[in-house]
Motif scaffolding. Structure first.
Motif, PDB file in Angstrom:
ATOM      1  N   CYS A  31       1.018  -1.016   0.011  1.00  0.00           N
ATOM      2  CA  CYS A  31      -0.330  -0.022   0.340  1.00  0.00           C
ATOM      3  C   CYS A  31       0.706   1.038  -0.424  1.00  0.00           C
ATOM      4  N   LEU A  33       0.281   4.278   0.738  1.00  0.00           N
ATOM      5  CA  LEU A  33      -0.874   5.890   1.135  1.00  0.00           C
ATOM      6  C   LEU A  33      -0.242   6.226   2.099  1.00  0.00           C
ATOM      7  N   ARG A  34      -0.052   5.350   3.109  1.00  0.00           N
ATOM      8  CA  ARG A  34       1.201   5.255   4.085  1.00  0.00           C
ATOM      9  C   ARG A  34       0.590   6.578   5.053  1.00  0.00           C
ATOM     10  N   CYS A  35      -1.043   5.964   5.438  1.00  0.00           N
ATOM     11  CA  CYS A  35      -1.817   6.527   7.073  1.00  0.00           C
ATOM     12  C   CYS A  35      -1.182   6.895   7.716  1.00  0.00           C
ATOM     13  N   CYS A  38      -2.144   3.934  10.788  1.00  0.00           N
ATOM     14  CA  CYS A  38      -2.624   2.352  10.033  1.00  0.00           C
ATOM     15  C   CYS A  38      -2.391   1.461  10.303  1.00  0.00           C
ATOM     16  N   SER A  40      -2.187  -1.250   9.411  1.00  0.00           N
ATOM     17  CA  SER A  40      -1.775  -2.346   8.681  1.00  0.00           C
ATOM     18  C   SER A  40      -0.132  -2.638   8.609  1.00  0.00           C
ATOM     19  N   SER A  43       1.664  -4.626   5.889  1.00  0.00           N
ATOM     20  CA  SER A  43       1.492  -5.364   4.473  1.00  0.00           C
ATOM     21  C   SER A  43       1.893  -4.150   3.912  1.00  0.00           C
ATOM     22  N   TRP A  44       2.392  -2.917   3.930  1.00  0.00           N
ATOM     23  CA  TRP A  44       3.230  -1.367   3.019  1.00  0.00           C
ATOM     24  C   TRP A  44       5.004  -2.351   2.045  1.00  0.00           C
ATOM     25  N   GLY A 102      -8.519   3.310   0.631  1.00  0.00           N
ATOM     26  CA  GLY A 102      -7.926   4.420   0.978  1.00  0.00           C
ATOM     27  C   GLY A 102      -8.008   5.785   0.037  1.00  0.00           C
ATOM     28  N   TRP A 122      -7.774   6.080   6.336  1.00  0.00           N
ATOM     29  CA  TRP A 122      -7.626   6.084   7.576  1.00  0.00           C
ATOM     30  C   TRP A 122      -7.422   7.140   8.472  1.00  0.00           C
TER      31      TRP A 122
HETATM   32  S1  SF4 Z   1      -5.213   2.391   6.654  1.00  0.00           S
HETATM   33 FE1  SF4 Z   1      -5.084   1.388   4.598  1.00  0.00          FE
HETATM   34  S2  SF4 Z   1      -5.120   2.803   2.900  1.00  0.00           S
HETATM   35 FE2  SF4 Z   1      -4.032   3.563   4.737  1.00  0.00          FE
HETATM   36  S3  SF4 Z   1      -1.753   3.088   4.504  1.00  0.00           S
HETATM   37 FE3  SF4 Z   1      -2.780   1.762   5.895  1.00  0.00          FE
HETATM   38  S4  SF4 Z   1      -3.234  -0.132   4.952  1.00  0.00           S
HETATM   39 FE4  SF4 Z   1      -2.998   1.734   3.175  1.00  0.00          FE
END
Ligand code: SF4
Length: 159
Positions: A31, A33-35, A38, A40, A43-44, A102, A122
């Motif tokens: 992913c 986006l690096r919210c 986050c 998760s 999973s980056w 996201g 997020w």
């Molecule tokens: S919250 Fe979702 S969209 Fe945002 S960085 Fe994490 S995995 Fe990616």
């Protein structure tokens, strides 16, 4: 034509992420986006996990087909062709399809292949789908109906 694989965790069967569906959920790595905040972050890394080839995905669908009604992707829209190929395989087995992204919007070519779409990054101060002030939206694409209220129901049931 075979699509280039992207990496995923092994899938999990889940019951609440898509209302009224039993979903086989794939978390896709990488992913971008690096919210902030986050949940998760593991999973980056796009190199983590195992390649989810079309063949491997097809094997998972066959293995779980008798249990599930829907296939859910947490991310993967950054590998458009690979995701399209997986959605086509799921549709070929008459399964519903859902994407959690996201982003605020996704290309039309993905929308055509999806039954459900969750959008919005997020933002900790706004909360997730259970929150009344969330920026995130969960939509049934055939009707355009916003289904966020279903997640608030689930939240009450669990409380
Ligand atoms: S919250 Fe979702 S969209 Fe945002 S960085 Fe994490 S995995 Fe990616």
């Amino acid at each position: 034509m075979r699509s280039k694989p992207f990496n995923s965790f092994p899938p999990q069967v889940c019951f609440q992420e898509v209302p009224d569906e039993v979903s086989l959920a794939f978390t896709i790595f990488g992913c971008p986006l690096r919210c902030p905040g986050c949940h998760s972050q593991d999973s980056w890394d796009p190199q983590a996990g195992q390649p989810l080839s079309d063949e491997r995905f097809g094997h998972y669908l066959q293995r779980y087909r008798h249990l599930i009604t829907c296939v859910l992707f947490f991310g993967g829209e950054w590998h458009l062709e690979a995701l399209e190929a997986k959605l086509d395989l799921a549709k070929g087995l008459d399964l519903k399809t859902c994407l959690y992204t996201g982003l605020e919007r996704v290309p039309q070519r993905l929308l055509r292949r999806l039954d459900y779409l969750k959008t919005g990054a997020w933002q900790a101060h706004l909360g997730g789908l259970q929150s009344t002030v969330t920026n995130q939206r969960f939509v049934a694409l055939a009707t355009g109906n916003l289904l966020n209220f279903r997640f608030r129901e689930n939240n009450h049931a669990a409380a």
